[in-house]
Enzyme design. Sequence first.
Site, PDB file in Angstrom:
ATOM      1  N   ASP A 188       0.855  -1.191   0.000  1.00  0.00           N
ATOM      2  CA  ASP A 188       0.000   0.000   0.000  1.00  0.00           C
ATOM      3  C   ASP A 188       0.891   1.240   0.000  1.00  0.00           C
ATOM      4  O   ASP A 188       2.063   1.175   0.378  1.00  0.00           O
ATOM      5  CB  ASP A 188      -0.864   0.033   1.269  1.00  0.00           C
ATOM      6  CG  ASP A 188      -2.054  -0.919   1.189  1.00  0.00           C
ATOM      7  OD1 ASP A 188      -2.316  -1.460   0.110  1.00  0.00           O
ATOM      8  OD2 ASP A 188      -2.715  -1.113   2.227  1.00  0.00           O
ATOM      9  N   ARG A 196      -1.145  -0.921  -8.557  1.00  0.00           N
ATOM     10  CA  ARG A 196      -2.530  -0.546  -8.238  1.00  0.00           C
ATOM     11  C   ARG A 196      -2.570   0.983  -8.219  1.00  0.00           C
ATOM     12  O   ARG A 196      -1.925   1.614  -7.377  1.00  0.00           O
ATOM     13  CB  ARG A 196      -2.911  -1.117  -6.874  1.00  0.00           C
ATOM     14  CG  ARG A 196      -4.307  -0.692  -6.393  1.00  0.00           C
ATOM     15  CD  ARG A 196      -4.634  -1.316  -5.028  1.00  0.00           C
ATOM     16  NE  ARG A 196      -4.670  -2.768  -5.107  1.00  0.00           N
ATOM     17  CZ  ARG A 196      -4.236  -3.586  -4.137  1.00  0.00           C
ATOM     18  NH1 ARG A 196      -3.748  -3.099  -3.024  1.00  0.00           N
ATOM     19  NH2 ARG A 196      -4.304  -4.894  -4.291  1.00  0.00           N
TER      20      ARG A 196
HETATM   21  P1  FDA Z   1     -14.163   9.033  -5.550  1.00  0.00           P
HETATM   22  O1  FDA Z   1     -13.633   9.394  -4.247  1.00  0.00           O
HETATM   23  O2  FDA Z   1     -14.371  10.073  -6.582  1.00  0.00           O
HETATM   24  O3  FDA Z   1     -15.400   8.111  -5.398  1.00  0.00           O
HETATM   25  C1  FDA Z   1     -16.203   7.666  -6.486  1.00  0.00           C
HETATM   26  C2  FDA Z   1     -17.505   7.142  -5.898  1.00  0.00           C
HETATM   27  O4  FDA Z   1     -17.234   5.965  -5.100  1.00  0.00           O
HETATM   28  C3  FDA Z   1     -18.185   8.102  -4.916  1.00  0.00           C
HETATM   29  O5  FDA Z   1     -19.022   8.994  -5.593  1.00  0.00           O
HETATM   30  C4  FDA Z   1     -18.946   7.158  -4.016  1.00  0.00           C
HETATM   31  O6  FDA Z   1     -20.126   6.725  -4.632  1.00  0.00           O
HETATM   32  C5  FDA Z   1     -18.017   5.974  -3.914  1.00  0.00           C
HETATM   33  N1  FDA Z   1     -17.103   6.097  -2.746  1.00  0.00           N
HETATM   34  C6  FDA Z   1     -15.798   6.449  -2.754  1.00  0.00           C
HETATM   35  N2  FDA Z   1     -15.298   6.426  -1.503  1.00  0.00           N
HETATM   36  C7  FDA Z   1     -16.328   6.070  -0.697  1.00  0.00           C
HETATM   37  C8  FDA Z   1     -16.447   5.863   0.704  1.00  0.00           C
HETATM   38  N3  FDA Z   1     -15.409   6.023   1.533  1.00  0.00           N
HETATM   39  N4  FDA Z   1     -17.649   5.495   1.204  1.00  0.00           N
HETATM   40  C9  FDA Z   1     -18.704   5.303   0.388  1.00  0.00           C
HETATM   41  N5  FDA Z   1     -18.649   5.479  -0.956  1.00  0.00           N
HETATM   42  C10 FDA Z   1     -17.478   5.856  -1.488  1.00  0.00           C
HETATM   43  N6  FDA Z   1      -5.354   5.140  -0.995  1.00  0.00           N
HETATM   44  C11 FDA Z   1      -4.078   5.383  -0.636  1.00  0.00           C
HETATM   45  O7  FDA Z   1      -3.709   6.535  -0.416  1.00  0.00           O
HETATM   46  N7  FDA Z   1      -3.189   4.347  -0.515  1.00  0.00           N
HETATM   47  C12 FDA Z   1      -3.529   3.057  -0.781  1.00  0.00           C
HETATM   48  O8  FDA Z   1      -2.693   2.156  -0.655  1.00  0.00           O
HETATM   49  C13 FDA Z   1      -4.879   2.796  -1.202  1.00  0.00           C
HETATM   50  N8  FDA Z   1      -5.280   1.529  -1.508  1.00  0.00           N
HETATM   51  C14 FDA Z   1      -6.507   1.347  -2.126  1.00  0.00           C
HETATM   52  C15 FDA Z   1      -6.842   0.096  -2.662  1.00  0.00           C
HETATM   53  C16 FDA Z   1      -8.031  -0.053  -3.375  1.00  0.00           C
HETATM   54  C17 FDA Z   1      -8.370  -1.388  -3.984  1.00  0.00           C
HETATM   55  C18 FDA Z   1      -8.913   1.064  -3.545  1.00  0.00           C
HETATM   56  C19 FDA Z   1     -10.188   0.942  -4.333  1.00  0.00           C
HETATM   57  C20 FDA Z   1      -8.605   2.272  -2.979  1.00  0.00           C
HETATM   58  C21 FDA Z   1      -7.417   2.441  -2.255  1.00  0.00           C
HETATM   59  N9  FDA Z   1      -7.076   3.668  -1.697  1.00  0.00           N
HETATM   60  C22 FDA Z   1      -5.788   3.873  -1.288  1.00  0.00           C
HETATM   61  C23 FDA Z   1      -8.107   4.734  -1.532  1.00  0.00           C
HETATM   62  C24 FDA Z   1      -8.107   5.720  -2.698  1.00  0.00           C
HETATM   63  O9  FDA Z   1      -6.965   6.513  -2.657  1.00  0.00           O
HETATM   64  C25 FDA Z   1      -9.328   6.643  -2.644  1.00  0.00           C
HETATM   65  O10 FDA Z   1      -9.271   7.424  -1.487  1.00  0.00           O
HETATM   66  C26 FDA Z   1     -10.673   5.933  -2.663  1.00  0.00           C
HETATM   67  O11 FDA Z   1     -10.642   4.831  -3.522  1.00  0.00           O
HETATM   68  C27 FDA Z   1     -11.775   6.876  -3.148  1.00  0.00           C
HETATM   69  O12 FDA Z   1     -11.506   7.302  -4.456  1.00  0.00           O
HETATM   70  P2  FDA Z   1     -12.282   6.786  -5.767  1.00  0.00           P
HETATM   71  O13 FDA Z   1     -11.271   6.509  -6.818  1.00  0.00           O
HETATM   72  O14 FDA Z   1     -13.171   5.675  -5.421  1.00  0.00           O
HETATM   73  O15 FDA Z   1     -13.065   8.035  -6.296  1.00  0.00           O
END
Ligand code: FDA
Length: 311
Positions: A137, A187
């Site tokens: 991570d 990732r």
């Molecule tokens: P965005 O935040 O724009 O969300 C898109 C949509 O997803 C939202 O409109 C909502 O519907 C839904 N959603 C997103 N977050 C939500 C929540 N918390 N609760 C409910 N609904 C939610 N970060 C990091 O800094 N280091 C890491 O190692 C990782 N590892 C990691 C692994 C995996 C498999 C994922 C999917 C994510 C991470 N992250 C992470 C977290 C990442 O940086 C980010 O903060 C979240 O994925 C939210 O961003 P989105 O890309 O989903 O877009």
Amino acid sequence: MLSQKALLLGASRRPELRRLVTGTPATRRVVDRFVAGETLDEALVVVRRLTAEGIAVTLDHLGEGVTDRSEAVRSRDAYLALLDGLAPLGLRRAAEVSVKLSAFGQALPGGGTDLALELVRPVAEAASAIGTTITLDMEESATVDSTLAVLAELRRDHPSTGAVLQAALHRTLDDARALAVPGSRVRLVKGAYDEPPEVAFQGRADVDASYARCLGVLMAGPGYPMVGSHDPRLLSVAQRLAVRHGRTAGSWGGEVLYGIRRAGLRPLAAAGCSVRAYVPYGVDWYGYFMRRLAERPANLRFFLRSLATTS
Ligand code: FDA
């Protein structure tokens, strides 16, 4: 003035607030949405359920920012126990593990990077022994060089070791280029930490544009891109990039966090791509949980309502 997001991310690092939140029974129900349980057995129940539905997993034993060597050793042992627990399931790559190097002593003074490498190496070995792999991570921006140095060392013996890159950071396009090499697994996520403008894009549109650029580099390269996002727009961008670069369905995958928008991966699954859920478990869920609250104001409102209705 600090944004709500910055306040919550600040709170995620404050132990006195941690006691306030984790000591409240009402928080349990909200936490359960994002965390697969406190014990390994509970996590394995979720692993069996998701993999039976055709969803691969990557397991995270919760914990971060350890303050002494003995805690770091305990993190290693927890991961070794996890891999022992996974072995009889025979899932191989369908069940990988994700580790935060700060749980392995990365931030300890006087050689934290070396300690983290020493303790994470047996985890990578145990993963290889059961036919799976680990992904590092990515945490605060100050740890990126150290994490990528550990990645480079681990990849000598375990070339499929993966790493997370955060699109929010200015440096990530260069890091993506450096990691777009054969056998590499990256990732790509937006980034969950509060970072200053000197190192990170601040606006959503800029982060999304950076995500698309970095993903373009990873998709064009010979590695295995893992699209870690719930954002439907970016998942569509990923599909278009995969077509543009002639990628087969098995050469990249989509990944979501446990409890969040799994349905968004359906189009990828329908196209034959691998879909994976990041499944965290363990007692030390405070930091992880606070980052999930910070990502979405509605989560915080729901959490506060649940506190109010049970007090
Ligand atoms: P965005 O935040 O724009 O969300 C898109 C949509 O997803 C939202 O409109 C909502 O519907 C839904 N959603 C997103 N977050 C939500 C929540 N918390 N609760 C409910 N609904 C939610 N970060 C990091 O800094 N280091 C890491 O190692 C990782 N590892 C990691 C692994 C995996 C498999 C994922 C999917 C994510 C991470 N992250 C992470 C977290 C990442 O940086 C980010 O903060 C979240 O994925 C939210 O961003 P989105 O890309 O989903 O877009």
